[in-house]
Design a protein around this motif. Structure first.
Motif, PDB file in Angstrom:
ATOM      1  N   UNK A   1     -49.617  33.119  46.012  1.00  0.00           N
ATOM      2  CA  UNK A   1     -51.364  32.482  47.478  1.00  0.00           C
ATOM      3  C   UNK A   1     -50.717  32.741  48.895  1.00  0.00           C
ATOM      4  N   UNK A   2     -49.532  33.433  49.334  1.00  0.00           N
ATOM      5  CA  UNK A   2     -49.224  33.792  50.629  1.00  0.00           C
ATOM      6  C   UNK A   2     -50.632  34.340  51.448  1.00  0.00           C
ATOM      7  N   UNK A   3     -50.479  33.472  52.386  1.00  0.00           N
ATOM      8  CA  UNK A   3     -52.097  33.748  53.601  1.00  0.00           C
ATOM      9  C   UNK A   3     -52.206  35.779  53.950  1.00  0.00           C
ATOM     10  N   UNK A   4     -50.719  35.576  53.828  1.00  0.00           N
ATOM     11  CA  UNK A   4     -50.629  36.747  54.802  1.00  0.00           C
ATOM     12  C   UNK A   4     -50.279  38.335  53.464  1.00  0.00           C
ATOM     13  N   UNK A   5     -50.649  38.061  52.414  1.00  0.00           N
ATOM     14  CA  UNK A   5     -51.406  39.071  52.134  1.00  0.00           C
ATOM     15  C   UNK A   5     -51.766  39.879  51.910  1.00  0.00           C
TER      16      UNK A   5
ATOM     17  N   UNK B   1     -46.260  29.648  50.380  1.00  0.00           N
ATOM     18  CA  UNK B   1     -45.918  30.435  50.765  1.00  0.00           C
ATOM     19  C   UNK B   1     -45.773  31.098  51.807  1.00  0.00           C
ATOM     20  N   UNK B   2     -47.264  31.104  52.440  1.00  0.00           N
ATOM     21  CA  UNK B   2     -46.848  31.826  54.054  1.00  0.00           C
ATOM     22  C   UNK B   2     -46.487  30.986  54.904  1.00  0.00           C
ATOM     23  N   UNK B   3     -46.207  31.902  56.215  1.00  0.00           N
ATOM     24  CA  UNK B   3     -45.744  31.911  57.488  1.00  0.00           C
ATOM     25  C   UNK B   3     -46.389  31.216  58.432  1.00  0.00           C
TER      26      UNK B   3
ATOM     27  N   UNK C   1     -38.628  34.999  49.720  1.00  0.00           N
ATOM     28  CA  UNK C   1     -38.505  34.416  50.759  1.00  0.00           C
ATOM     29  C   UNK C   1     -40.299  33.785  51.425  1.00  0.00           C
ATOM     30  N   UNK C   2     -41.215  33.924  50.194  1.00  0.00           N
ATOM     31  CA  UNK C   2     -42.656  33.253  51.278  1.00  0.00           C
ATOM     32  C   UNK C   2     -42.365  31.965  49.784  1.00  0.00           C
ATOM     33  N   UNK C   3     -41.980  32.026  48.974  1.00  0.00           N
ATOM     34  CA  UNK C   3     -41.980  29.956  48.379  1.00  0.00           C
ATOM     35  C   UNK C   3     -40.964  29.436  48.791  1.00  0.00           C
ATOM     36  N   UNK C   4     -41.506  27.987  49.257  1.00  0.00           N
ATOM     37  CA  UNK C   4     -41.216  27.101  50.226  1.00  0.00           C
ATOM     38  C   UNK C   4     -39.714  27.131  49.864  1.00  0.00           C
TER      39      UNK C   4
END
Length: 814
Positions: free
Chosen positions: A93-97, A812-814, A668-671
């Protein structure tokens, strides 16, 4: 909108391996779960964040992944999940997909349609083939695709284009596993079963930090250690890892001396008469040569080479020589070291001379690191040929050509398979003009990264990348294709003990992202790849039809899948291959009758000289005629390519932490995983920290002859003269960061498996200020603090290290 609330069976960051369920015999069930919302349905799958392949269900709500739970009926994990499995799903579900294809035009990436991106790929590929032959096209794939995708890739590359330049990043982690199994037993494929851990009398972990790499399998061992009749534990590792703290015998060899240690152990076992003479006579070939070779390694010499006290070597040999049953495992501490295949084969030899194979509680695991590494090897996407066929056997080539309905001359077999290091060398010299990289990140994972970045940016090389995120490698690509992740597609994968799982599609991929299978099917159609009758070469259209085609390719082979169906794999546990008419419910162990796959007409390779890598010819092989007997092969220890000196006084080794997988593209995208291990570290002994005036938490610069990298100091838990860095960390989340351990590693590889020396380099270390300036000496006191009770290898950051850059959102998005 429903408020996000985490519900979980345990905090897997604080309690990595969970509560104990002591046992001796069948492993008790324990269901682990973690959800952010109550799912409205569950979809069967398995975890793809290590090679165990734990059975799990994906929780779905309103078309989104909202959690996972372990499948208690699954034979691999009995419901348990590790920290990566419980948290890794958040990356989807990361926003930077990546959600649309991208083309690099003049240094600027522009979104384009799939048609435009694929048309360009087909144009450039077709032009390269026409101008420079099919050998101008190369594919470098991953250890994370599904079986159906690997098989399609193999058919497209080998049977359609006709290129032999196909390998995976599994070359970096488990090529030696495959090589060792082939050299000893004739073919790839784990001989035993994870259930062997449940009944064995002893376990040896050689160069394998299982507590970090396969956390659920380690919990299985912990439960045995807590139960009745606990097994004895031997751990070989230069670091004081969690398994080492539980060991009955912990051996800490100097980096690069594995083979000398194994020869010494075998010498003591044989000299003491702890061998099964009848098994050796009836089921092996080559024992006399082994006996002569290891006799050159008396314990005094082994102590001198390895630095291990003689008494401890003798203690380990006595335990290994007298235990009634034994399960041994090896991983990167063997595979990414000097003389990797020769060392791994000696572990096999220990089991062969003692007759401890093919029996409950007795097996050797040449472990995999990646979740679907076994499928790269089975399908022929790693430099080998499909279904463990022998590229040097004309009958195997003819048979594969029959399956694909192509001319045998089309199937590459005129040279040994191209390995990854050779693949990038061909790209460097201009022989390869099109390089398609699928689901992997060589700009962080390959050795000597400065060179790799230079190759990927080379004029005249057209680079295609399939990925879900803009990795360091994708940044260098000409075309980037957005790929679906696990949970967003359907397919099968095979774990470390041959257990096959089916992962059902749970949700749709974001935007225009496609599965790698769909991308390859589109490519094959646009390239108009055809069989010798003029029909489409690739005759399947989805995952299930691809699986049915794969089954036909395996018929009668060692890895026979003909008894599998999607229906059979749905609703229960994963099942071990081979599964056919003779074994309708799968096969728990291979070689139970002492007959191995070494017959000349069946073997996957004719073998190699373990020291030089020189291939054994078919005529030489048939002259010896092993005819179902296992090969016992010996080798002498040799000096390393570089040694510590005044300028570079330490030996560097690299490895994993419990909370991350590969180059952190997903973990790295899992908080919680990122917060638990946000940055690289440098582990030093107390003695070396004092010697170089480095304190716990200092920023340390590590320099080799090839480059430099930085991380916070972690003091203690490793032998003097050595340093350790985890290899997971690049710069995608910290532009300009210099924390990639592979800046330091050297371009060199094992002569048999061609696996790089990622765990061997000489380095120097120095404390530096965070701005890069050397620290004042007053800030680096002599000595360093240390807690022997801390789990120094699992990934928690040392005191003084930063936690996280910003506050990642849920998902997980940064």
């Amino acid at each position: 909108m429903m408020e996000r609330r985490i519900d979980q069976s345990r905090d897997a960051i604080e309690k990595i391996w969970g509560a104990r369920t002591p046992h001796h015999g069948p492993w008790p069930e324990r269901e682990d779960w973690r959800t952010s919302e109550a799912p409205d349905r569950w979809v069967q799958s398995a975890c793809v964040l290590c090679s165990a392949g734990c059975g799990l269900d994906i929780g779905v709500r309103d078309g989104r992944i909202v959690g996972v739970r372990g499948r208690t009926e699954d034979r691999v994990n009995r419901g348990r999940l590790g920290p990566k499995g419980l948290h890794g799903w958040e990356a989807n579900a990361s926003r930077d997909r990546l959600t649309t294809p991208l083309i690099n035009r003049g240094g600027h990436r522009e979104p384009v349609s799939w048609d435009e991106a694929m048309s360009l790929i087909v144009e450039r590929t077709g032009d390269a083939i026409e101008r420079y032959t099919p050998g101008s096209v190369g594919f470098y794939n991953t250890g994370q695709l599904f079986l159906e995708e690997y098989y399609t890739l193999a058919v497209v590359a080998h049977g359609g284009i006709g290129t032999g330049h196909v390998d995976g990043n599994t070359r970096l982690c488990t090529a030696t596993a495959a090589a060792a199994l082939m050299e000893s037993f004739g073919t790839d494929g784990a001989p035993g079963s994870l259930t062997d851990f449940d009944v064995t009398d002893a376990v040896m972990l050689f160069g394998h930090n299982m507590a970090s790499t396969q956390t659920v399998v380690w919990s299985r061992i912990l439960d045995r250690l807590a139960g009745p009749n606990p097994p004895k534990l031997v751990v070989v590792d230069p670091r004081r890892t969690v398994p080492a703290k539980h060991a009955d015998v912990h051996l800490s060899p100097r980096i690069g001396t594995n083979l000398a240690l194994l020869n010494g152990l075998l010498n003591l076992v044989i000299a003491a008469g702890h061998v099964d003479a009848e098994f050796i006579e009836q089921h092996t070939i080559g024992f006399e040569d082994l006996q002569r070779t290891v006799a050159r390694y008396p314990v005094a010499r082994v102590q001198e080479i390895t630095g291990i006290p003689a008494a401890r070597i003798e203690e380990a040999a006595e335990l290994l020589g007298t235990t009634p049953t034994l399960v041994s495992t090896a991983l990167q501490g063997v595979y990414q070291q000097l003389q990797a295949t020769a060392s791994a084969v000696q572990i096999n030899n220990l089991h062969l001379v003692r007759g401890l194979i093919g029996k409950p509680g007795s097996t050797v695991f040449q472990m995999n690191g990646q979740p679907t590494a076994q499928n790269t090897r089975e399908c022929g996407a790693d430099g080998q040929l499909t279904a463990f066929r022998n590229w040097a056997n004309p009958e195997h080539i003819q048979d594969l050509a029959r399956v694909w309905n192509v001319d045998a001359a089309k199937v590459p077999h005129w040279n040994p398979p191209t390995h990854a290091m050779e693949l990038f060398r061909y790209a460097e010299t201009g022989s390869i003009r099109v390089l398609w990289i699928i689901g992997t990140n060589p700009a962080v994972s390959m050795p000597e990264l400065r060179r790799i970045r230079s190759i990927l940016g080379r004029d005249g090389l057209f680079v295609i990348v399939n990925d879900a995120f803009m990795t360091e490698t994708a940044e260098l690509a000409d075309v980037v294709l957005p790929a679906a992740l696990w949970g967003e597609k359907t397919g099968c994968f095979t774990n470390i003990d041959r257990t096959v799982h089916l992962s059902h599609k749970a949700v749709e991929p974001p935007g225009q992202a496609r599965s790698d299978l769909d991308i390859l099917l589109d490519f094959a159609a646009r390239m108009d790849l055809r069989d010798k009758d003029g029909a489409p070469l690739v005759k399947w259209h989805d995952a299930e039809s691809a699986f049915e085609a794969w089954k036909r390719a395996t018929a009668g082979r060692v890895s026979d899948y003909t008894g599998f169906t999607y229906e059979k794999l749905s609703g229960g546990s994963g099942i071990q291959w081979p599964i056919d008419a003779e074994h309708p419910n799968g096969t728990e162990r291979l070689y139970t009758d002492g007959v191995f796959n070494t017959q000349a007409e069946r073997c996957e390779t004719y073998g190699h000289d373990l020291l030089t890598g020189a291939a054994v010819t078919a005529d030489q092989y048939r002259a010896v005629n092993p005819d179902g007997k296992a090969w016992i092969k010996a080798a002498d220890h040799v000096s390393p390519p570089e040694s510590p000196d005044d300028d570079y006084p330490l030996l560097l080794t690299t490895g994993r932490v419990a909370f991350h997988f590969h180059t952190r593209t997903k973990t790295g995208r899992a908080r919680a995983l990122e917060a638990a291990a946000p940055a690289a570290f440098v582990q030093l002994s107390d003695e070396d920290a004092a010697r170089f005036r480095i304190a716990e938490g200092d920023m340390v610069e590590v320099t080799s002859r090839r480059g430099s990298a930085r991380g916070r100091a972690r003091v203690g838990g490793i032998e003097p003269g050595m340093a350790f860095m985890p290899f997971h960390y690049g710069s995608w989340d910290r532009p300009g960061a210099r924390q990639a351990a592979n800046e330091l590693t050297l371009t060199g590889w094992d002569p048999v498996s061609k696996q790089p020396f990622l765990k061997y380099a000489v380095v120097r270390v120095a404390a530096v200020a965070d701005d890069g300036e050397p620290l004042p000496r007053s800030a680096a006191p002599d000595g360093a603090s240390r807690s022997d009770e801390s789990d120094t290898d699992v990934g928690t950051v040392p005191a003084g290290a930063p936690r996280s850059d910003g506050d990642p959102v849920a998902g997980g998005a940064r």
